[in-house]
Design a protein around this motif. Structure first.
Motif, PDB file in Angstrom:
ATOM      1  N   ILE A 158       0.841  -1.208   0.000  1.00 42.49           N
ATOM      2  CA  ILE A 158       0.000   0.000   0.000  1.00 42.49           C
ATOM      3  C   ILE A 158       0.874   1.255   0.000  1.00 42.49           C
ATOM      4  O   ILE A 158       0.621   2.215  -0.744  1.00 42.49           O
ATOM      5  CB  ILE A 158      -0.942  -0.014   1.224  1.00 42.49           C
ATOM      6  N   HIS A 159       1.939   1.239   0.818  1.00 43.45           N
ATOM      7  CA  HIS A 159       2.827   2.402   0.903  1.00 43.45           C
ATOM      8  C   HIS A 159       3.550   2.639  -0.424  1.00 43.45           C
ATOM      9  O   HIS A 159       3.641   3.786  -0.897  1.00 43.45           O
ATOM     10  CB  HIS A 159       3.836   2.192   2.033  1.00 43.45           C
ATOM     11  N   CYS A 160       4.060   1.572  -1.048  1.00 41.93           N
ATOM     12  CA  CYS A 160       4.806   1.723  -2.301  1.00 41.93           C
ATOM     13  C   CYS A 160       3.898   2.156  -3.445  1.00 41.93           C
ATOM     14  O   CYS A 160       4.325   2.907  -4.335  1.00 41.93           O
ATOM     15  CB  CYS A 160       5.519   0.420  -2.649  1.00 41.93           C
ATOM     16  N   GLN A 161       2.654   1.692  -3.449  1.00 40.73           N
ATOM     17  CA  GLN A 161       1.705   2.147  -4.464  1.00 40.73           C
ATOM     18  C   GLN A 161       1.387   3.628  -4.289  1.00 40.73           C
ATOM     19  O   GLN A 161       1.202   4.357  -5.276  1.00 40.73           O
ATOM     20  CB  GLN A 161       0.422   1.315  -4.382  1.00 40.73           C
ATOM     21  N   LYS A 162       1.368   4.063  -3.041  1.00 43.19           N
ATOM     22  CA  LYS A 162       1.086   5.475  -2.756  1.00 43.19           C
ATOM     23  C   LYS A 162       2.208   6.385  -3.236  1.00 43.19           C
ATOM     24  O   LYS A 162       1.967   7.454  -3.814  1.00 43.19           O
ATOM     25  CB  LYS A 162       0.855   5.658  -1.249  1.00 43.19           C
ATOM     26  N   ILE A 163       3.460   5.964  -3.010  1.00 45.13           N
ATOM     27  CA  ILE A 163       4.607   6.793  -3.413  1.00 45.13           C
ATOM     28  C   ILE A 163       5.087   6.447  -4.818  1.00 45.13           C
ATOM     29  O   ILE A 163       6.095   6.997  -5.295  1.00 45.13           O
ATOM     30  CB  ILE A 163       5.774   6.651  -2.411  1.00 45.13           C
ATOM     31  N   LYS A 164       4.395   5.515  -5.497  1.00 42.98           N
ATOM     32  CA  LYS A 164       4.679   5.134  -6.880  1.00 42.98           C
ATOM     33  C   LYS A 164       6.080   4.552  -7.055  1.00 42.98           C
ATOM     34  O   LYS A 164       6.795   4.877  -8.004  1.00 42.98           O
ATOM     35  CB  LYS A 164       4.483   6.331  -7.815  1.00 42.98           C
ATOM     36  N   ASN A 165       6.443   3.677  -6.141  1.00 42.68           N
ATOM     37  CA  ASN A 165       7.703   2.937  -6.252  1.00 42.68           C
ATOM     38  C   ASN A 165       7.397   1.608  -6.944  1.00 42.68           C
ATOM     39  O   ASN A 165       7.217   0.573  -6.310  1.00 42.68           O
ATOM     40  CB  ASN A 165       8.308   2.718  -4.867  1.00 42.68           C
ATOM     41  N   THR A 166       7.331   1.652  -8.280  1.00 45.30           N
ATOM     42  CA  THR A 166       6.850   0.504  -9.055  1.00 45.30           C
ATOM     43  C   THR A 166       7.760  -0.708  -8.907  1.00 45.30           C
ATOM     44  O   THR A 166       7.281  -1.853  -8.830  1.00 45.30           O
ATOM     45  CB  THR A 166       6.747   0.888 -10.541  1.00 45.30           C
ATOM     46  N   GLU A 167       9.059  -0.490  -8.890  1.00 44.75           N
ATOM     47  CA  GLU A 167      10.006  -1.607  -8.790  1.00 44.75           C
ATOM     48  C   GLU A 167       9.764  -2.396  -7.506  1.00 44.75           C
ATOM     49  O   GLU A 167       9.729  -3.637  -7.519  1.00 44.75           O
ATOM     50  CB  GLU A 167      11.441  -1.065  -8.832  1.00 44.75           C
ATOM     51  N   MET A 168       9.568  -1.704  -6.403  1.00 40.03           N
ATOM     52  CA  MET A 168       9.326  -2.387  -5.133  1.00 40.03           C
ATOM     53  C   MET A 168       7.934  -3.015  -5.111  1.00 40.03           C
ATOM     54  O   MET A 168       7.737  -4.082  -4.514  1.00 40.03           O
ATOM     55  CB  MET A 168       9.501  -1.411  -3.970  1.00 40.03           C
ATOM     56  N   VAL A 169       6.947  -2.386  -5.762  1.00 42.65           N
ATOM     57  CA  VAL A 169       5.599  -2.950  -5.832  1.00 42.65           C
ATOM     58  C   VAL A 169       5.641  -4.333  -6.490  1.00 42.65           C
ATOM     59  O   VAL A 169       5.032  -5.301  -5.999  1.00 42.65           O
ATOM     60  CB  VAL A 169       4.652  -2.011  -6.616  1.00 42.65           C
ATOM     61  N   ILE A 170       6.394  -4.450  -7.598  1.00 41.70           N
ATOM     62  CA  ILE A 170       6.483  -5.737  -8.301  1.00 41.70           C
ATOM     63  C   ILE A 170       7.189  -6.772  -7.433  1.00 41.70           C
ATOM     64  O   ILE A 170       6.759  -7.936  -7.350  1.00 41.70           O
ATOM     65  CB  ILE A 170       7.213  -5.545  -9.646  1.00 41.70           C
ATOM     66  N   SER A 171       8.271  -6.365  -6.756  1.00 44.14           N
ATOM     67  CA  SER A 171       8.991  -7.300  -5.881  1.00 44.14           C
ATOM     68  C   SER A 171       8.095  -7.794  -4.752  1.00 44.14           C
ATOM     69  O   SER A 171       8.118  -8.980  -4.390  1.00 44.14           O
ATOM     70  CB  SER A 171      10.241  -6.614  -5.302  1.00 44.14           C
ATOM     71  N   VAL A 172       7.285  -6.900  -4.196  1.00 42.03           N
ATOM     72  CA  VAL A 172       6.368  -7.278  -3.115  1.00 42.03           C
ATOM     73  C   VAL A 172       5.309  -8.241  -3.638  1.00 42.03           C
ATOM     74  O   VAL A 172       4.960  -9.238  -2.977  1.00 42.03           O
ATOM     75  CB  VAL A 172       5.723  -6.025  -2.484  1.00 42.03           C
TER      76      VAL A 172
END
Length: 756
Positions: free
Chosen positions: A569-583
């Motif tokens: 949820i936090h990474c989607q909010k700050i638009k950290n796409t690379e970490m979103v995919i890893s999660v």
């Protein structure tokens, strides 16, 4: 008011054997060290043609740092002269001895004779040369001294010479116990161009204005290019306080104090020094003299702009916005387009903290090019490329944009921005998963020669760009299993960027991450867990992600799932796409381990869509491997083999050794599962092909010392050898499996239910 002015600028006094004569325009004074230099110049003129060409060349190279640098002990001065011309060093010592052990009239006569250097049709020294200006300054300063000050200078000279004699007496007694060859080796190693040591500055007393300016420019250059060779923050601040004690309105000293405070992240001191710097510019009238009536306003608007940059650096965005609004208002009133362009760049940085918008940045680049500001335009292009890389633009378009900025760099010789551009390319290739291209760019930067002229012995390469590239290089080596090489690179980084330097956090984070991966590969989860706190302190997102990985490895599924959901949820909010995919990939693995294979598929498809949308090829390949594993679990190994051929090539070309091993292991699993429906002869061929892939996977896992995966491969090999009737090979694999199984804890999870 006049008395206050005189108390600040007219203060003939005696401190530490130094006679001050800073009398209304005389910005230098006579010291015993400078008298020794005068004797050296006098003897150099007397020697004439007796000196060889090589000796004269060495002495000429020696003179400039001697004239510009701070006072030094006589012993070090003699040693420097002896390395260039031993005969001249002896003459200087004898001349100083005669003057120090003689009478006051000998010193008077010496200064009277100095004027003869300028006489004649072909004088020994030209009046406008560096040496000529130094001689004239010394003669003028000496003539301005009163009789009592002349006497104090003479006693200071005697003390200066006697201190050297006492030191030589101690050295001669120690020489009997010391090897002569070792002493000669030490003398050869000592160079004059090395940065100033603390004891050499502090013993020299207050510096003249020229010496102070040289000291400040040297330390500022070292802070920019090679922080390790600059004085330590405490030592530098001590010297700056000493300079400001004798001249509180020395604006440049306040600015260097500001830079020094930034090194140790001292908000109060850096703000205090920055404000004092601009206050002194206005008080001394330096800005108004050089810029007319606009000088005061120029200082005010750039003071507000620098204050905004300072607050932004420390994360005080509200204060930064207020200071920036003030700078914009003053710049608009003065019609200062250059200042407004700098304000526009900082406005983009502040706006970026709230929402992503490239409109301001594009406008800033166009205006900077219009007003002839290549440095600012290039920085804007670099920021634009970085933003569009995170937005998933194609790599070829980004490289074209960087090529345009490189043209600006080479045209205007902006070497610092050339380094930044190459470091940016390295990071972009890493983001897109092209490790080979990233390695090539890193090597390009490391093998480049700097365009900037720096002093001898100064490392030009200790900038943030080189820290970033070296960190990527260490991580690339670690991913390929070369942990010893990665350790050497990190050791080199620690030497170049000590823990108290401003770029040390870069290698600290990479060091912790490499140690974490090594501990996870080795199955030492308690050590990996202890490293999580250090990673979190440097990067909170990376720390939380790695905490979830440790929990997953320890079979604490519910805790890991909760942590990953919060991080998602936090990474989607700050638009950290690379970490979103890893999660998302880690969440899918949790579903596998919990036997919820059908729930993992939508998660993997979401990760695949994101990775393709943002052109993250390597993450897309890794997602396809996970999809193939899901299809294997769901009983369609033929389809899994088909899509594996799409993803395995980028992994083998650019992937980490662990990922290569996992990919080959997965191929072997799919081959074995598909062989169940084959004819006997074809089945044997498929199993033998799977064994070859397992051997390759085993080699990859052994390279990174991944014992848990090695255990799984050995188990699989033993089963295949048993099916093929190869008893000896089966027993060997079974023995190795048993050894690893006893060493590693059993998780109670079927071996087929884990991709990594």
């Amino acid at each position: 008011m006049a008395s206050v002015h005189e108390s600040l600028y007219f203060n003939p006094m005696m401190t530490n054997g130094v006679v001050h004569a800073n009398v209304f325009g005389i910005k230098d004074w006579v010291t015993p060290y400078k008298m020794a230099l005068l004797v050296l110049l006098s003897e150099l003129g007397r020697a004439g043609t007796q000196l060889g060409l090589l000796e004269r060349r060495r002495l000429n190279r020696l003179l400039l740092p001697l004239l510009q640098g701070p006072d030094m002990p006589l012993s070090r001065l003699r040693k420097a002269i002896e390395e260039s011309c031993p005969h001249l060093a002896s003459s200087v010592h004898i001349r100083l001895k005669l003057m120090a052990e003689g009478e006051l009239k000998d010193m008077e006569q010496f200064f009277d004779d100095l004027s003869d250097s300028f006489t004649g049709t072909e004088p020994e020294v030209h009046k406008t040369s560096v040496v000529g200006l130094f001689l004239r300054h010394m003669i003028l300063a000496y003539n301005k001294l009163s009789f009592s000050q002349v006497y104090k200078l003479y006693t200071a000279l005697q003390q200066y010479f006697q201190n050297d004699e006492k030191k030589n007496g101690i050295d001669e007694s120690d020489m009997e116990l010391t090897n002569t060859e070792e002493l000669e080796g030490k003398m050869e190693k000592e160079e004059l161009d090395v940065p100033l040591r603390e004891e050499e500055i502090s013993c020299s007393g207050p510096l003249s204005q020229k010496q102070a300016e040289y000291f400040l420019s040297q330390q500022a250059s070292l802070l920019k290019n090679d922080e390790t060779k600059a004085l330590t923050p405490a030592s530098l601040q001590k010297e700056l306080n000493n300079l400001l004690k004798f001249n509180p309105d020395f604006a440049e000293a306040h600015y260097l104090s500001y830079l020094n405070s930034l090194r140790v992240q001292d908000v109060f001191s850096s703000t205090h020094s920055l404000l004092h710097y601009f206050d002194r510019l206005i008080l001394t009238g330096a800005e108004s003299k050089s810029n007319g009536d606009e000088g005061y306003g120029r200082s005010l608007r750039y003071a507000a702009l620098n204050l905004a940059a300072l607050h932004c650096r420390f994360g005080h965005y509200q204060q930064a916005e207020l200071a920036l609004q003030e700078a914009i208002r003053i710049a608009q009133e003065s019609n200062d387009h250059v200042c407004l362009q700098h304000c526009l760049s900082w406005l983009y940085i502040l706006e970026q903290k709230i929402f992503d918008s490239c409109v301001l940045l594009e406008h800033s680049v166009n205006k900077s090019l219009h007003f002839g500001l290549p440095y600012l335009a290039s920085l804007g292009i670099q920021s634009l490329v970085q933003q569009r890389a995170f937005a998933g633009k194609a790599a070829n378009k980004l490289m074209d944009a960087l090529k345009d900025s490189d043209l600006l760099h080479w045209k205007h010789s902006l070497s610092e921005l050339i380094d930044i551009s190459i470091a940016q390319k390295t990071a972009i290739w890493r983001l897109y998963g092209r490790s080979t291209m990233a390695l090539q760019q890193a090597q390009t930067l490391l093998s480049m020669n700097s365009l900037e002229a720096v002093n001898v012995g100064v490392q030009q390469n200790n900038t943030e760009s080189f820290a970033v590239v070296l960190c990527h290089l260490a991580e690339l080596h670690a991913e390929q299993g070369y942990f010893a090489a990665a350790s050497e690179i990190l050791k080199h980084l620690k030497e170049r960027f000590p823990p108290n330097s401003q770029h040390a956090q870069l290698w600290m984070l990479f060091d912790q991450k490499i140690q974490f991966e090594s501990a996870m590969n080795d199955g030492r989860y308690h050590i990996a867990d202890s490293l999580v706190a250090g990673i979190t302190a440097l990067n909170s997102i990376e720390g939380v992600y790695r905490k979830a990985i440790v929990l997953k490895a320890q079979n604490q599924m519910s805790e890991a799932h909760k942590l990953l959901q919060k991080l998602l949820i936090h990474c989607q909010k700050i638009k950290n796409t690379e970490m979103v995919i890893s999660v998302l990939l880690s969440v899918a693995e949790l579903y596998w381990r919990s036997s919820c294979h059908t729930i993992a598929l939508p998660v993997l498809l979401q990760a695949l869509a994101l990775s393709r949308e943002y052109s993250l090829q390597y993450l897309a390949s890794e997602t396809v491997l996970n999809l193939a594993f899901s299809q294997l679990i769901l009983g369609i190994p033929e389809q899994a083999l088909n899509i594996l051929h799409m993803a395995i090539e980028p992994v083998l070309a650019h992937g980490a050794v662990l990922d290569k091993g996992c990919a080959m292991f997965l191929v072997a699993k799919c081959q074995v599962a598909s062989a169940a429906s084959y004819a006997p002869q074809k089945k044997i061929e498929a199993l033998e092909s799977a064994l070859l892939n397992l051997n390759e996977a085993k080699a990859y896992f052994a390279k990174v010392d991944c014992k848990e995966q090695l255990r799984d491969v050995l188990y699989f090999q033993a089963r295949l050898f048993h099916t093929l009737g190869k008893t000896q090979e089966r027993n060997k694999c079974a023995m190795l499996f048993r050894q690893l199984h006893q060493e590693l804890p059993a998780h109670g999870v079927p071996l087929i239910n884990a991709f990594k």
